[in-house]
Design a protein around this motif. Structure first.
Motif, PDB file in Angstrom:
ATOM      1  N   LEU A 326       0.886  -1.133  -0.165  1.00 49.44           N
ATOM      2  CA  LEU A 326      -0.253  -0.075   0.074  1.00 49.44           C
ATOM      3  C   LEU A 326       0.979   1.243   0.117  1.00 49.44           C
ATOM      4  O   LEU A 326       0.422   2.358  -0.122  1.00 49.44           O
ATOM      5  CB  LEU A 326      -0.889  -0.024   1.266  1.00 49.44           C
ATOM      6  N   LEU A 327       2.148   1.051   0.285  1.00 48.99           N
ATOM      7  CA  LEU A 327       3.101   2.344   0.495  1.00 48.99           C
ATOM      8  C   LEU A 327       3.828   2.468  -1.006  1.00 48.99           C
ATOM      9  O   LEU A 327       3.904   1.658  -1.787  1.00 48.99           O
ATOM     10  CB  LEU A 327       3.834   2.052   1.346  1.00 48.99           C
ATOM     11  N   GLY A 328       4.008   3.584  -1.313  1.00 47.52           N
ATOM     12  CA  GLY A 328       4.867   4.111  -2.563  1.00 47.52           C
ATOM     13  C   GLY A 328       5.483   5.116  -2.344  1.00 47.52           C
ATOM     14  O   GLY A 328       5.728   5.687  -1.392  1.00 47.52           O
ATOM     15  N   PRO A 329       6.151   5.531  -3.537  1.00 53.91           N
ATOM     16  CA  PRO A 329       7.009   6.836  -3.427  1.00 53.91           C
ATOM     17  C   PRO A 329       5.981   8.314  -3.128  1.00 53.91           C
ATOM     18  O   PRO A 329       6.592   9.014  -2.914  1.00 53.91           O
ATOM     19  CB  PRO A 329       7.673   6.943  -5.053  1.00 53.91           C
ATOM     20  N   HIS A 330       4.893   7.867  -3.557  1.00 60.06           N
ATOM     21  CA  HIS A 330       3.961   9.314  -3.039  1.00 60.06           C
ATOM     22  C   HIS A 330       3.417   9.078  -1.866  1.00 60.06           C
ATOM     23  O   HIS A 330       2.733   8.224  -1.527  1.00 60.06           O
ATOM     24  CB  HIS A 330       2.963   9.467  -4.292  1.00 60.06           C
ATOM     25  N   PRO A 331       3.197  10.386  -1.019  1.00 63.64           N
ATOM     26  CA  PRO A 331       2.689  10.378   0.305  1.00 63.64           C
ATOM     27  C   PRO A 331       1.331   9.763   0.442  1.00 63.64           C
ATOM     28  O   PRO A 331       0.754  10.243  -0.435  1.00 63.64           O
ATOM     29  CB  PRO A 331       2.951  11.815   0.848  1.00 63.64           C
ATOM     30  N   THR A 332       1.083   8.932   1.092  1.00 64.13           N
ATOM     31  CA  THR A 332      -0.487   8.260   1.490  1.00 64.13           C
ATOM     32  C   THR A 332      -0.673   8.720   3.082  1.00 64.13           C
ATOM     33  O   THR A 332       0.051   8.394   3.881  1.00 64.13           O
ATOM     34  CB  THR A 332      -0.323   6.860   1.400  1.00 64.13           C
ATOM     35  N   PRO A 333      -1.801   9.097   3.142  1.00 61.24           N
ATOM     36  CA  PRO A 333      -2.263   9.521   4.714  1.00 61.24           C
ATOM     37  C   PRO A 333      -2.440   8.039   5.285  1.00 61.24           C
ATOM     38  O   PRO A 333      -2.862   6.914   4.784  1.00 61.24           O
ATOM     39  CB  PRO A 333      -3.626   9.826   4.509  1.00 61.24           C
ATOM     40  N   VAL A 334      -1.837   7.918   6.548  1.00 64.90           N
ATOM     41  CA  VAL A 334      -1.930   6.951   7.439  1.00 64.90           C
ATOM     42  C   VAL A 334      -3.173   6.133   7.501  1.00 64.90           C
ATOM     43  O   VAL A 334      -3.502   4.996   7.626  1.00 64.90           O
ATOM     44  CB  VAL A 334      -1.257   7.254   8.794  1.00 64.90           C
ATOM     45  N   ASP A 335      -4.219   7.149   7.645  1.00 61.87           N
ATOM     46  CA  ASP A 335      -5.793   6.746   7.953  1.00 61.87           C
ATOM     47  C   ASP A 335      -6.109   5.728   6.707  1.00 61.87           C
ATOM     48  O   ASP A 335      -6.811   4.871   7.076  1.00 61.87           O
ATOM     49  CB  ASP A 335      -6.431   7.953   7.946  1.00 61.87           C
ATOM     50  N   GLU A 336      -5.565   6.243   5.641  1.00 64.11           N
ATOM     51  CA  GLU A 336      -6.103   5.469   4.321  1.00 64.11           C
ATOM     52  C   GLU A 336      -5.367   4.102   4.408  1.00 64.11           C
ATOM     53  O   GLU A 336      -6.080   3.126   4.156  1.00 64.11           O
ATOM     54  CB  GLU A 336      -5.651   6.216   3.075  1.00 64.11           C
ATOM     55  N   ILE A 337      -4.238   3.990   4.954  1.00 62.64           N
ATOM     56  CA  ILE A 337      -3.411   2.649   4.847  1.00 62.64           C
ATOM     57  C   ILE A 337      -4.297   1.753   5.809  1.00 62.64           C
ATOM     58  O   ILE A 337      -4.356   0.731   5.539  1.00 62.64           O
ATOM     59  CB  ILE A 337      -2.114   2.831   5.178  1.00 62.64           C
ATOM     60  N   VAL A 338      -4.573   2.346   7.164  1.00 63.47           N
ATOM     61  CA  VAL A 338      -5.241   1.481   8.084  1.00 63.47           C
ATOM     62  C   VAL A 338      -6.693   1.170   7.261  1.00 63.47           C
ATOM     63  O   VAL A 338      -6.866  -0.198   7.365  1.00 63.47           O
ATOM     64  CB  VAL A 338      -5.614   2.360   9.392  1.00 63.47           C
ATOM     65  N   ARG A 339      -7.202   1.818   6.571  1.00 60.02           N
ATOM     66  CA  ARG A 339      -8.722   1.459   6.330  1.00 60.02           C
ATOM     67  C   ARG A 339      -8.576   0.500   4.999  1.00 60.02           C
ATOM     68  O   ARG A 339      -9.300  -0.451   5.056  1.00 60.02           O
ATOM     69  CB  ARG A 339      -9.296   2.780   5.597  1.00 60.02           C
ATOM     70  N   GLY A 368       1.265  12.313   5.705  1.00 58.05           N
ATOM     71  CA  GLY A 368       1.252  11.278   4.867  1.00 58.05           C
ATOM     72  C   GLY A 368       2.550  10.588   5.040  1.00 58.05           C
ATOM     73  O   GLY A 368       3.712  11.149   5.732  1.00 58.05           O
ATOM     74  N   VAL A 369       2.684   9.353   4.493  1.00 57.25           N
ATOM     75  CA  VAL A 369       3.970   8.834   4.408  1.00 57.25           C
ATOM     76  C   VAL A 369       4.418   8.159   3.248  1.00 57.25           C
ATOM     77  O   VAL A 369       3.363   7.743   2.451  1.00 57.25           O
ATOM     78  CB  VAL A 369       3.864   7.447   5.771  1.00 57.25           C
ATOM     79  N   ALA A 370       5.640   7.765   2.967  1.00 60.78           N
ATOM     80  CA  ALA A 370       6.132   7.477   1.594  1.00 60.78           C
ATOM     81  C   ALA A 370       7.240   6.612   1.931  1.00 60.78           C
ATOM     82  O   ALA A 370       7.968   6.669   2.632  1.00 60.78           O
ATOM     83  CB  ALA A 370       6.322   8.659   0.599  1.00 60.78           C
ATOM     84  N   LEU A 371       7.512   5.602   0.842  1.00 62.51           N
ATOM     85  CA  LEU A 371       8.743   4.918   0.989  1.00 62.51           C
ATOM     86  C   LEU A 371       9.876   5.680   0.291  1.00 62.51           C
ATOM     87  O   LEU A 371       9.568   6.473  -0.677  1.00 62.51           O
ATOM     88  CB  LEU A 371       8.665   3.513  -0.093  1.00 62.51           C
ATOM     89  N   VAL A 372      10.944   5.544   0.802  1.00 61.22           N
ATOM     90  CA  VAL A 372      12.311   6.317   0.329  1.00 61.22           C
ATOM     91  C   VAL A 372      12.667   5.430  -0.786  1.00 61.22           C
ATOM     92  O   VAL A 372      12.794   4.169  -0.670  1.00 61.22           O
ATOM     93  CB  VAL A 372      13.335   6.074   1.450  1.00 61.22           C
ATOM     94  N   GLU A 373      12.859   6.283  -1.733  1.00 62.92           N
ATOM     95  CA  GLU A 373      13.288   5.595  -3.180  1.00 62.92           C
ATOM     96  C   GLU A 373      14.667   4.947  -2.641  1.00 62.92           C
ATOM     97  O   GLU A 373      15.648   5.454  -2.122  1.00 62.92           O
ATOM     98  CB  GLU A 373      13.533   6.746  -4.335  1.00 62.92           C
ATOM     99  N   ALA A 374      14.795   3.571  -3.107  1.00 62.73           N
ATOM    100  CA  ALA A 374      16.295   3.069  -3.179  1.00 62.73           C
ATOM    101  C   ALA A 374      17.152   3.730  -4.210  1.00 62.73           C
ATOM    102  O   ALA A 374      16.827   3.960  -5.186  1.00 62.73           O
ATOM    103  CB  ALA A 374      15.895   1.698  -3.474  1.00 62.73           C
TER     104      ALA A 374
END
Lengths: 375, 375
Positions: A326-339, A368-374
């Protein structure tokens, strides 16, 4: 930001040293700090758990705790300077600041911490202020001081200095971009001394650290976070004060501005803010009127009586994989990840914490949270 | 105000003289004038009907038609001065003004009536304006003129004069509190001549009439009524400009104001208006942006395609008594009287017209009607 249980803040020197070391450790941002203090009863136990959490998050290298020697030197320097630690969750921590997103784990405070009270208004503005702007700021700060409000500002030249000066006797709080012992600018040396004497000087930065331009935005967020509302007394259309005001609005602070002639470029930012919905301020009464509803909002934002998660939860490898998907390089709200995951908020925040400590997750302003690009 | 059918406005000199006489007759206010022109095909037939209507309304003395000699002198003076009659319902009548409540039955116009166009903005402000305020007004009026907007104002000293001057080449409209041939103030004699040459000078007052302070509110309502929006460029907290702006708001005009330092008393009214919701204006672009939605509102207020009532209706003595019972010394909205009586809107407005012509009814700004206290 999710609050942590009461009673976590340090009560002795050893606890404060651990608190400082945890806050200064790599990848422990304000949100991670608070998440850790939800799960561990002391900073010491969180420090002990850090390597394991980072490893579970998939960190390639062992987690770097803050250097013990550097932390000891900072703490000793604070002691020597007479700075007091205001720790998040403790009684002396500014209650307004505790309500914003990503509250700093602690502040160093020189002077009288009691001056840092909830009835506080920030006044900011141009360094190259006009005589009219300085005069208005003086009158406004005196008027608010007489009504019991502390005046918060950034100790810059111009408007900041005028606001502090006018509020010396009634209560003023200077927030520095560098350490509390790193006075800047040199023109305000006397003012710095007077505020240390009668008001309070705050910083989240290390003792001895010299603030730079890139530190200003963080400092400005503290200025507005400490106050119930912010008044821009004078500022051009492309000025730091304008940016500060917009962040303050995102923090839920009342944004106010002092109008000026459209022919005066130093009023451009204020006039623009008013067009965007900021309250036009003519005198202290206008500020007080604007603040009244904010009090109610402030109360509404206080943490609810929630159940604190245990430090260790049932692990679930498949759910970890789902969350990563569910995570990606673009910020996603934590609430949305929970849902979208169906996982418990506690489990999601634990996994996010581990990823952050492993250096694989970045938290954006706004939550929002985003994965750090490798790379 | 209810509109009257098309084709009523005078098309020749005899018609204009009748129109003038009807408008100048006692108790024929703007609303009564329009009601009469709903019911009678010409001003002449309305004049003929006036005594009978007033008698039916219970007038104690016969209705006073305007003195024929005085009307002839006014009309001849207008001819001699080169003034043109812009009659309500006619093509040359300002379309913005036709949409407000209680539009004047006609205006005298000196100069070029074509300058009086729907794309018009009013700029008003202090007579004792500051140099900064004058300079800003000049820039603003030039900017709006360049975009095709006519500038409407009141030919006063200070802001008014600066606005007219800056818009001489692009189109400016001066509205006088006295007759169009009664120039005031003397300082603006040259400006008056230039506007007569290149722009338009308007008044609803008799030729040769010298305006007084008590005529200013009516004049100011014409200024804003002629425009799509009004900008207060400078004005103290208790100033005529502020009152003008508030009336303009009631007329459905966009109210705009130019901010200034709270330490400048001449900006007090403008800052107050902005706090009350007026649009803060920094330049012509802000005015244009504020005006865009008004266009839509203007269209919505145009009269609907309604059925015109016949001049003579079935009379109903009992319903007349009911209507009188519903009226009192406090203003009541006409709509409410229609609703509560169950009578047709046409019959209600006829009875109200008769009462007004009989001197027994007073119309309030805002559309309410009240019985005149016997005394």
């Amino acid at each position: 930001m999710r609050a942590f249980p009461p009673g976590r803040a340090p009560v002795d020197e050893a606890g404060e040293r651990d608190w400082l070391r945890l806050a200064r450790s790599a990848r422990v941002g304000p949100v991670a700090f608070a998440e850790l203090m939800r799960r561990y009863p002391t900073a010491r136990s969180a420090l002990d758990a850090l390597p394991g959490l980072a490893a579970r998050g998939g960190g390639k290298r062992p987690v770097q705790l803050a250097d013990e020697g550097a932390v000891a030197r900072e703490y000793d320097a604070a002691q020597a300077a007479g700075a007091r630690m205001l720790a998040l969750g403790g009684d002396a921590y500014p209650s307004n600041l505790a309500q914003v997103e990503a509250s700093p784990p602690f502040l160093w405070c020189l002077g009288d911490a009691a001056v840092v009270r909830p009835e506080a208004v920030a006044i900011v503005g141009a360094r190259n202020a006009s005589a009219l702007g300085m005069r208005f700021t003086d009158t406004l700060a005196r008027g608010l001081g007489a009504k019991g409000f502390a005046i918060v500002s950034g100790l810059a030249r111009g408007i900041d200095a005028a606001a502090h000066k006018a509020a010396l006797e009634t209560g003023t709080v200077a927030v520095l971009a560098g350490g509390v012992d790193s006075m800047w600018p040199p023109q305000n040396a006397d003012l710095y001394d007077m505020i240390r004497e009668k008001g309070a000087i705050l910083s989240e930065r290390p003792m001895g650290y010299n603030g730079r331009a890139r530190d200003f935005p963080r400092r400005n967020r503290l200025v507005s976070g400490l106050a119930r509302g912010i008044v821009v007394a004078e500022g051009a259309e492309r000025s730091g004060s304008l940016i500060t005001a917009r962040f303050a609005g995102e923090q839920g602070r009342d944004v106010m501005a002092v109008p000026g002639s459209p022919l005066d470029p130093r009023a451009g930012g204020c006039n623009l803010l008013i067009r965007e919905g900021a309250t036009l301020v003519r005198h202290a009464g206008d500020v007080m009127e604007a603040l009244s509803p904010l009090e109610a909002r402030g109360r509404a934002r206080e943490p609810e009586d929630e159940t604190w998660e245990p430090a260790v939860e049932e692990d679930d490898a498949r759910m970890r994989a789902t969350l990563l998907d569910l995570l990606g390089p673009h910020p996603t709200p934590v609430d949305e990840i929970v849902r979208r995951s169906g996982a418990s908020p506690g489990f999601v925040s634990l996994v996010l914490l581990e990823l952050e400590l492993a250096g694989r997750l970045h938290r954006e302003a706004g939550g929002g949270v985003a994965l750090v690009e490798a790379g």
